[in-house]
Write a protein that holds these residues in place. Structure first.
Motif, PDB file in Angstrom:
ATOM      1  N   ARG A  58      -3.205   2.678  -9.020  1.00 57.89           N
ATOM      2  CA  ARG A  58      -1.995   3.492  -8.857  1.00 57.89           C
ATOM      3  C   ARG A  58      -0.827   3.010  -9.715  1.00 57.89           C
ATOM      4  O   ARG A  58       0.032   3.802 -10.082  1.00 57.89           O
ATOM      5  N   ARG A  63       1.025   4.004  -3.140  1.00 50.29           N
ATOM      6  CA  ARG A  63       0.722   5.426  -2.953  1.00 50.29           C
ATOM      7  C   ARG A  63       1.889   6.308  -3.399  1.00 50.29           C
ATOM      8  O   ARG A  63       1.678   7.442  -3.812  1.00 50.29           O
ATOM      9  N   ARG A  64       3.100   5.779  -3.296  1.00 48.73           N
ATOM     10  CA  ARG A  64       4.270   6.541  -3.749  1.00 48.73           C
ATOM     11  C   ARG A  64       4.424   6.526  -5.265  1.00 48.73           C
ATOM     12  O   ARG A  64       5.161   7.344  -5.823  1.00 48.73           O
ATOM     13  N   LEU A 117      -5.556  -0.467  -4.995  1.00 46.76           N
ATOM     14  CA  LEU A 117      -4.489   0.496  -5.282  1.00 46.76           C
ATOM     15  C   LEU A 117      -3.511  -0.042  -6.324  1.00 46.76           C
ATOM     16  O   LEU A 117      -2.908   0.735  -7.073  1.00 46.76           O
ATOM     17  N   LEU A 171       0.827  -1.209   0.000  1.00 48.09           N
ATOM     18  CA  LEU A 171       0.000   0.000   0.000  1.00 48.09           C
ATOM     19  C   LEU A 171       0.862   1.260   0.000  1.00 48.09           C
ATOM     20  O   LEU A 171       0.575   2.216  -0.732  1.00 48.09           O
TER      21      LEU A 171
END
Length: 248
Positions: free
Chosen positions: A177, A121-122, A173, A117
């Motif tokens: 992402r 997100r990065r 994600l 996670l």
């Protein structure tokens, strides 16, 4: 000694010679590790298909360390290596049928999901269709937990439900992402752990259920790793070069 017997090597030549050893060794390791990983996968899946517990016990603990080594050789971020090693911890713990080992294994995988996670997100902002995909993942989570809940052992209901939330967030994600490769890995991780949960709930199982659990799990971890490595290279590429991951 006269000048005709002086060594002809220069400092630059010496440095080059010294450096060639480690570089060559790293390249050889980079070729060897994928072969060992494929061999371990083949032994593990073949053992499960044939009902050989000994082969599974020997091969399963090798899978994630080999995948983590391959990722490290390709410049993987540290959190990816940590995630894979916590997956290895879960693999080893789940070799036992005892409930405490099951809970500890689930906790080890949960830490790995937290690492994923953070990495996702990065990677960057959500992709264009993130909002459209959210209801599908919410529905998958709530539907699966609702169906499994009555058949799960009472003391495992809350841990399984909590873990399912974390797992679904990781899978969501991954696709929103990182991209399709990692997204497929996240979806397969969902499928693999759902197969485990149906076994815990004592639902009817496919023939050789452990084979299908491991097949989807190995594919999931590989695709998550591949997706993150590809995304890292695409992020590092100069502007104007095509991205190597298809946007969702």
């Amino acid at each position: 000694m006269d000048g005709s017997h002086r060594p002809t090597t220069t400092p630059a030549t010496t440095l080059s010679t010294r450096a060639s050893g480690p570089i060559t060794g790293r390249a050889a390791l980079g070729r060897l590790v994928p072969v060992l990983f494929v061999l371990a996968v083949a032994v593990d899946l073949a053992s499960l298909a044939a009902g050989s517990e000994a082969g599974h016990l020997a091969a399963k603990p090798l899978l994630m360390p080999l995948l983590a080594t391959w990722a490290a050789l390709r410049g993987a971020p540290r959190l990816l290596i940590v995630a894979l090693l916590f997956g290895w911890g879960g693999d080893v713990l789940l070799l036992s049928d005892a409930e405490p080992a099951f809970l500890a294994g689930m906790a080890s995988f949960a830490v790995g999901h937290v690492c994923y996670l953070v990495l996702f997100r990065r990677t960057g902002p959500p992709r264009a269709r993130a909002a459209l995909l959210a209801p599908a993942y919410v529905l998958t989570l709530t539907g699966t937990v609702a169906l499994l809940w009555p058949d799960l052992p009472t003391d495992l209901r809350v841990p399984v439900a909590s873990y399912s939330v974390l797992l679904t967030a990781m899978a969501y994600l991954a696709v929103t992402r990182v991209g399709l490769v990692a997204g497929l890995g996240g979806a397969l991780f969902l499928l693999s752990d759902t197969l485990i949960a149906t076994g815990v709930a004592e639902w009817p199982q496919l023939p050789r259920p452990d084979f299908w659990v491991m097949l989807t799990y190995i594919a999931a971890q590989f695709l998550l790793t591949r997706g993150l490595l590809s995304g890292r290279r695409a992020t590092a590429a100069p502007q104007g070069e095509p991205r190597s991951i298809t946007a969702v």
